[in-house]
Design an enzyme around this catalytic site. Structure first.
Site, PDB file in Angstrom:
ATOM      1  CD  GLU A 275      16.512   1.264  -6.997  1.00  0.00           C
ATOM      2  OE1 GLU A 275      16.917   2.334  -6.483  1.00  0.00           O
ATOM      3  OE2 GLU A 275      16.090   1.176  -8.151  1.00  0.00           O
ATOM      4  CB  SER A 276      11.883   4.220  -6.065  1.00  0.00           C
ATOM      5  OG  SER A 276      13.093   4.912  -5.883  1.00  0.00           O
TER       6      SER A 276
ATOM      7  CB  CYS B  39       9.786   1.407   1.360  1.00  0.00           C
ATOM      8  SG  CYS B  39      11.505   1.790   1.687  1.00  0.00           S
TER       9      CYS B  39
ATOM     10  NE  ARG C 154      15.637   6.688  -4.577  1.00  0.00           N
ATOM     11  CZ  ARG C 154      16.284   6.192  -5.641  1.00  0.00           C
ATOM     12  NH1 ARG C 154      16.587   6.972  -6.664  1.00  0.00           N
ATOM     13  NH2 ARG C 154      16.637   4.941  -5.668  1.00  0.00           N
TER      14      ARG C 154
ATOM     15  NE  ARG D 266      19.183  -0.751   0.412  1.00  0.00           N
ATOM     16  CZ  ARG D 266      19.246  -1.953   0.997  1.00  0.00           C
ATOM     17  NH1 ARG D 266      19.982  -2.119   2.077  1.00  0.00           N
ATOM     18  NH2 ARG D 266      18.597  -2.961   0.503  1.00  0.00           N
TER      19      ARG D 266
ATOM     20  CG  HIS E  37       9.667  -2.500   4.061  1.00  0.00           C
ATOM     21  ND1 HIS E  37       9.421  -2.964   2.798  1.00  0.00           N
ATOM     22  CD2 HIS E  37      10.724  -1.676   3.963  1.00  0.00           C
ATOM     23  CE1 HIS E  37      10.294  -2.449   1.968  1.00  0.00           C
ATOM     24  NE2 HIS E  37      11.098  -1.660   2.643  1.00  0.00           N
TER      25      HIS E  37
ATOM     26  CD  GLU F  90       6.253  -4.831   3.173  1.00  0.00           C
ATOM     27  OE1 GLU F  90       5.750  -3.845   3.761  1.00  0.00           O
ATOM     28  OE2 GLU F  90       7.309  -4.755   2.521  1.00  0.00           O
TER      29      GLU F  90
END
Ligand code: GLN
Length: 191
Positions: A47-48, A75, A101, A130, A165, A167
């Site tokens: 969550e940035s 992200c 976002r 998201r 993502h 990963e």
């Protein structure tokens, strides 16, 4: 090479695994002093807003502003790297892009897509959660990938940012690209 993953918030373990699958050493980074031990840094998703708050609290904003270390943001990590964030102020401002976002719409909270990423491959599985997209690219930032007409991967010199993502799958080719193409070339150029 030794690659750090910022371990304040988000998907840290998965990135460490991809670094190791790429044949390199990973290190969870919790303190700014550890930045001296690594050749490149990954900013994970999460969550940035929280990530930014914690980075400021632990002094990573200042330490990274003074550093030209290669950075790969995924992200939320991409949002943190961007010069502009739609409706908010940019944070590290390393990538000449504007990001928006949560921009794939509420109804599609998350989705997967097979991606063609310039310099990497044409069958990379992208997991979007998201996710932001890159609304605008300027300066020297180069578009590496688009999905549904939206830019989702960019590179500018030693900085790489993706909306998705990598990963969260077993496909570690994007991480390997960051280490072997970006970090290695940066080292050669600055040696
Ligand atoms: N929506 C999050 C944000 O704006 C990013 C989500 C993610 O990293 N998966 O910070």
């Amino acid at each position: 090479m030794k690659i750090g993953v910022l371990a304040l918030q988000g998907a840290v373990r998965e990135h460490l695994r991809h670094i190791e699958l790429s044949g390199h050493e990973g290190l969870a980074i919790k303190r700014v002093e550890q930045l001296e031990e690594i050749d490149g840094l990954i900013l994970p998703g999460g969550e940035s807003t929280t990530l930014r708050r914690l980075m400021t609290l632990y002094g990573f904003d200042q330490a990274l502003a003074e550093s030209n270390m290669p950075i790969f943001g995924t992200c939320a990590g991409l949002i943190v790297l961007a010069k502009d964030i739609v409706g908010e102020e940019g944070y590290l401002s390393k990538l000449d892009v504007s990001v928006e976002r949560n921009s794939f719409g509420r109804q599609v909270d998350s989705f997967e897509s097979e991606l063609t990423i310039k310099g990497v491959a044409d069958d990379v599985e992208g997991v979007f959660i998201r996710a932001p997209h890159i609304a605008d690219v300027y300066g020297d930032a180069e578009v590496l990938c688009e999905v549904e007409g939206k830019i989702v991967a960019v590179q500018q010199d030693q900085y790489l940012g993706v909306s998705f993502h990598p990963e969260l799958t077993d496909d570690y080719r994007v991480t390997a690209y960051f280490i072997e193409e970006i970090v290695a070339k940066h080292q050669q150029a600055t040696a």
